[in-house]
Design a protein around this motif. Sequence first.
Motif, PDB file in Angstrom:
ATOM      1  N   ALA A  83       0.824  -1.210   0.000  1.00 59.59           N
ATOM      2  CA  ALA A  83       0.000   0.000   0.000  1.00 59.59           C
ATOM      3  C   ALA A  83       0.860   1.263   0.000  1.00 59.59           C
ATOM      4  O   ALA A  83       2.015   1.250   0.449  1.00 59.59           O
ATOM      5  CB  ALA A  83      -0.912   0.001   1.220  1.00 59.59           C
ATOM      6  N   PRO A  84       0.321   2.370  -0.494  1.00 55.52           N
ATOM      7  CA  PRO A  84       1.039   3.652  -0.448  1.00 55.52           C
ATOM      8  C   PRO A  84       1.314   4.057   0.997  1.00 55.52           C
ATOM      9  O   PRO A  84       0.550   3.713   1.907  1.00 55.52           O
ATOM     10  CB  PRO A  84       0.058   4.632  -1.107  1.00 55.52           C
ATOM     11  CG  PRO A  84      -0.861   3.785  -1.913  1.00 55.52           C
ATOM     12  CD  PRO A  84      -0.993   2.500  -1.158  1.00 55.52           C
ATOM     13  N   LEU A 116       4.908  11.063  -0.469  1.00 53.46           N
ATOM     14  CA  LEU A 116       4.111   9.843  -0.601  1.00 53.46           C
ATOM     15  C   LEU A 116       4.807   8.915  -1.583  1.00 53.46           C
ATOM     16  O   LEU A 116       5.211   9.343  -2.672  1.00 53.46           O
ATOM     17  CB  LEU A 116       2.705  10.163  -1.110  1.00 53.46           C
ATOM     18  CG  LEU A 116       1.759   8.959  -1.215  1.00 53.46           C
ATOM     19  CD1 LEU A 116       1.316   8.509   0.181  1.00 53.46           C
ATOM     20  CD2 LEU A 116       0.537   9.290  -2.070  1.00 53.46           C
ATOM     21  N   SER A 117       4.967   7.659  -1.192  1.00 55.21           N
ATOM     22  CA  SER A 117       5.541   6.643  -2.069  1.00 55.21           C
ATOM     23  C   SER A 117       4.485   5.605  -2.397  1.00 55.21           C
ATOM     24  O   SER A 117       3.758   5.152  -1.505  1.00 55.21           O
ATOM     25  CB  SER A 117       6.742   5.963  -1.401  1.00 55.21           C
ATOM     26  OG  SER A 117       7.832   6.851  -1.299  1.00 55.21           O
ATOM     27  N   VAL A 118       4.398   5.237  -3.664  1.00 58.62           N
ATOM     28  CA  VAL A 118       3.417   4.248  -4.120  1.00 58.62           C
ATOM     29  C   VAL A 118       4.165   3.073  -4.744  1.00 58.62           C
ATOM     30  O   VAL A 118       4.667   3.172  -5.860  1.00 58.62           O
ATOM     31  CB  VAL A 118       2.447   4.861  -5.148  1.00 58.62           C
ATOM     32  CG1 VAL A 118       1.426   3.814  -5.605  1.00 58.62           C
ATOM     33  CG2 VAL A 118       1.742   6.082  -4.563  1.00 58.62           C
ATOM     34  N   ILE A 120       4.691  -0.476  -6.631  1.00 58.11           N
ATOM     35  CA  ILE A 120       3.960  -1.215  -7.667  1.00 58.11           C
ATOM     36  C   ILE A 120       4.727  -2.503  -7.941  1.00 58.11           C
ATOM     37  O   ILE A 120       5.823  -2.479  -8.498  1.00 58.11           O
ATOM     38  CB  ILE A 120       3.822  -0.381  -8.951  1.00 58.11           C
ATOM     39  CG1 ILE A 120       3.038   0.900  -8.654  1.00 58.11           C
ATOM     40  CG2 ILE A 120       3.137  -1.194 -10.053  1.00 58.11           C
ATOM     41  CD1 ILE A 120       3.057   1.916  -9.757  1.00 58.11           C
ATOM     42  N   ARG A 144      -5.586   9.509  -0.153  1.00 56.44           N
ATOM     43  CA  ARG A 144      -4.594   8.447  -0.343  1.00 56.44           C
ATOM     44  C   ARG A 144      -5.010   7.545  -1.511  1.00 56.44           C
ATOM     45  O   ARG A 144      -4.195   7.176  -2.351  1.00 56.44           O
ATOM     46  CB  ARG A 144      -4.445   7.629   0.936  1.00 56.44           C
ATOM     47  CG  ARG A 144      -3.272   6.639   0.910  1.00 56.44           C
ATOM     48  CD  ARG A 144      -3.288   5.775   2.166  1.00 56.44           C
ATOM     49  NE  ARG A 144      -3.124   6.570   3.368  1.00 56.44           N
ATOM     50  CZ  ARG A 144      -1.971   6.725   4.013  1.00 56.44           C
ATOM     51  NH1 ARG A 144      -0.880   6.127   3.559  1.00 56.44           N
ATOM     52  NH2 ARG A 144      -1.905   7.456   5.106  1.00 56.44           N
ATOM     53  N   GLY A 145      -6.298   7.207  -1.547  1.00 56.54           N
ATOM     54  CA  GLY A 145      -6.795   6.366  -2.630  1.00 56.54           C
ATOM     55  C   GLY A 145      -6.689   7.043  -3.985  1.00 56.54           C
ATOM     56  O   GLY A 145      -6.333   6.418  -4.984  1.00 56.54           O
ATOM     57  N   HIS A 148      -3.034   7.137  -5.015  1.00 59.21           N
ATOM     58  CA  HIS A 148      -2.630   5.770  -5.364  1.00 59.21           C
ATOM     59  C   HIS A 148      -3.023   5.463  -6.805  1.00 59.21           C
ATOM     60  O   HIS A 148      -2.219   4.966  -7.600  1.00 59.21           O
ATOM     61  CB  HIS A 148      -3.302   4.788  -4.398  1.00 59.21           C
ATOM     62  CG  HIS A 148      -2.861   3.372  -4.577  1.00 59.21           C
ATOM     63  ND1 HIS A 148      -3.432   2.324  -3.888  1.00 59.21           N
ATOM     64  CD2 HIS A 148      -1.908   2.812  -5.378  1.00 59.21           C
ATOM     65  CE1 HIS A 148      -2.843   1.190  -4.245  1.00 59.21           C
ATOM     66  NE2 HIS A 148      -1.926   1.462  -5.150  1.00 59.21           N
ATOM     67  N   GLN A 149      -4.263   5.776  -7.144  1.00 60.56           N
ATOM     68  CA  GLN A 149      -4.748   5.486  -8.491  1.00 60.56           C
ATOM     69  C   GLN A 149      -4.027   6.324  -9.541  1.00 60.56           C
ATOM     70  O   GLN A 149      -3.660   5.824 -10.613  1.00 60.56           O
ATOM     71  CB  GLN A 149      -6.258   5.737  -8.556  1.00 60.56           C
ATOM     72  CG  GLN A 149      -6.925   5.160  -9.782  1.00 60.56           C
ATOM     73  CD  GLN A 149      -7.032   3.645  -9.717  1.00 60.56           C
ATOM     74  OE1 GLN A 149      -6.395   2.989  -8.899  1.00 60.56           O
ATOM     75  NE2 GLN A 149      -7.822   3.079 -10.593  1.00 60.56           N
ATOM     76  N   PHE A 152      -0.538   4.826  -9.978  1.00 61.21           N
ATOM     77  CA  PHE A 152      -0.575   3.534 -10.666  1.00 61.21           C
ATOM     78  C   PHE A 152      -0.817   3.722 -12.163  1.00 61.21           C
ATOM     79  O   PHE A 152      -0.126   3.137 -13.004  1.00 61.21           O
ATOM     80  CB  PHE A 152      -1.668   2.654 -10.061  1.00 61.21           C
ATOM     81  CG  PHE A 152      -1.826   1.336 -10.764  1.00 61.21           C
ATOM     82  CD1 PHE A 152      -0.955   0.290 -10.499  1.00 61.21           C
ATOM     83  CD2 PHE A 152      -2.830   1.149 -11.699  1.00 61.21           C
ATOM     84  CE1 PHE A 152      -1.087  -0.926 -11.162  1.00 61.21           C
ATOM     85  CE2 PHE A 152      -2.971  -0.059 -12.366  1.00 61.21           C
ATOM     86  CZ  PHE A 152      -2.096  -1.104 -12.097  1.00 61.21           C
ATOM     87  N   GLN A 223      -7.151  -1.729 -10.083  1.00 58.38           N
ATOM     88  CA  GLN A 223      -5.958  -1.808 -10.921  1.00 58.38           C
ATOM     89  C   GLN A 223      -6.243  -2.593 -12.198  1.00 58.38           C
ATOM     90  O   GLN A 223      -5.729  -2.264 -13.269  1.00 58.38           O
ATOM     91  CB  GLN A 223      -4.817  -2.465 -10.148  1.00 58.38           C
ATOM     92  CG  GLN A 223      -4.242  -1.606  -9.045  1.00 58.38           C
ATOM     93  CD  GLN A 223      -3.057  -2.255  -8.359  1.00 58.38           C
ATOM     94  OE1 GLN A 223      -2.661  -3.371  -8.701  1.00 58.38           O
ATOM     95  NE2 GLN A 223      -2.484  -1.578  -7.383  1.00 58.38           N
TER      96      GLN A 223
END
Length: 234
Positions: A83-84, A116-118, A120, A144-145, A148-149, A152, A223
């Motif tokens: 998760a991020p 923030l790091s995401v 993958i 956050r969501g 994240h999207q 991605f 995703q």
Amino acid sequence: MDDEFAGALAACATIDAVKALFKQRIAVHGYTASACGAFLPTDMGPETHFFFQDWPPDWIELYVRRNFLAADYTVAEARRRIAPFTWLEAKAVRTLSRAEQDIWDTAGEWGWTDGLSVPIHGPGGYFGLVAMAGKERPMPPALRGELHQLAFLTHERCRALTRLAPVINPRAALTHRELECIRWVAAGKTDWEIADLLGVSQTTVRTHIDQARRKFGARTRAQTVARLVLEGLS
């Protein structure tokens, strides 16, 4: 999923266009620098590949000269997370080494007090990462969501444009029913509604969706739908 952003991203024909779009979108949330890349497994160890870096040139020079990548704790945390996470969250659960603390202090001097790091993760040990730098700020679940999207989708578009770490062509790999189910998910239908439309059980629908998710190398339905859009299968 942000359909407007996904559509604009799919229309980007170059990495520079992707970078500009991503930069514009995250700026409204206070992020002033970012990077998108991957660490590819090789016999000699992970090979770093940046799709783009939107850091000040002087920071990049400093980061390379002082070999910050080797001691960047946010990268280390991203390798073991799904998760991020914010950089402050990661900092709170580990004792920083002197080199890691040096990176943190130096970033603060540049005005980046959080980020923030995401992560993958994909098939075959693929590890991608999108990082955004800014100032400390609240991070409610909805934001956050959203980030994240965005991250991605941006990473996937960069990967597609550079043809890095290609996977099996989804159009050839997905069955007709799997593709049909994912398209209905993209349209906002529930498992019950899809089952009713196709005349099958909800269990069968969930099985088709899960198989499609695995073939895309995705971790969530969101995703999977994102990759459906980026591959032009929607």
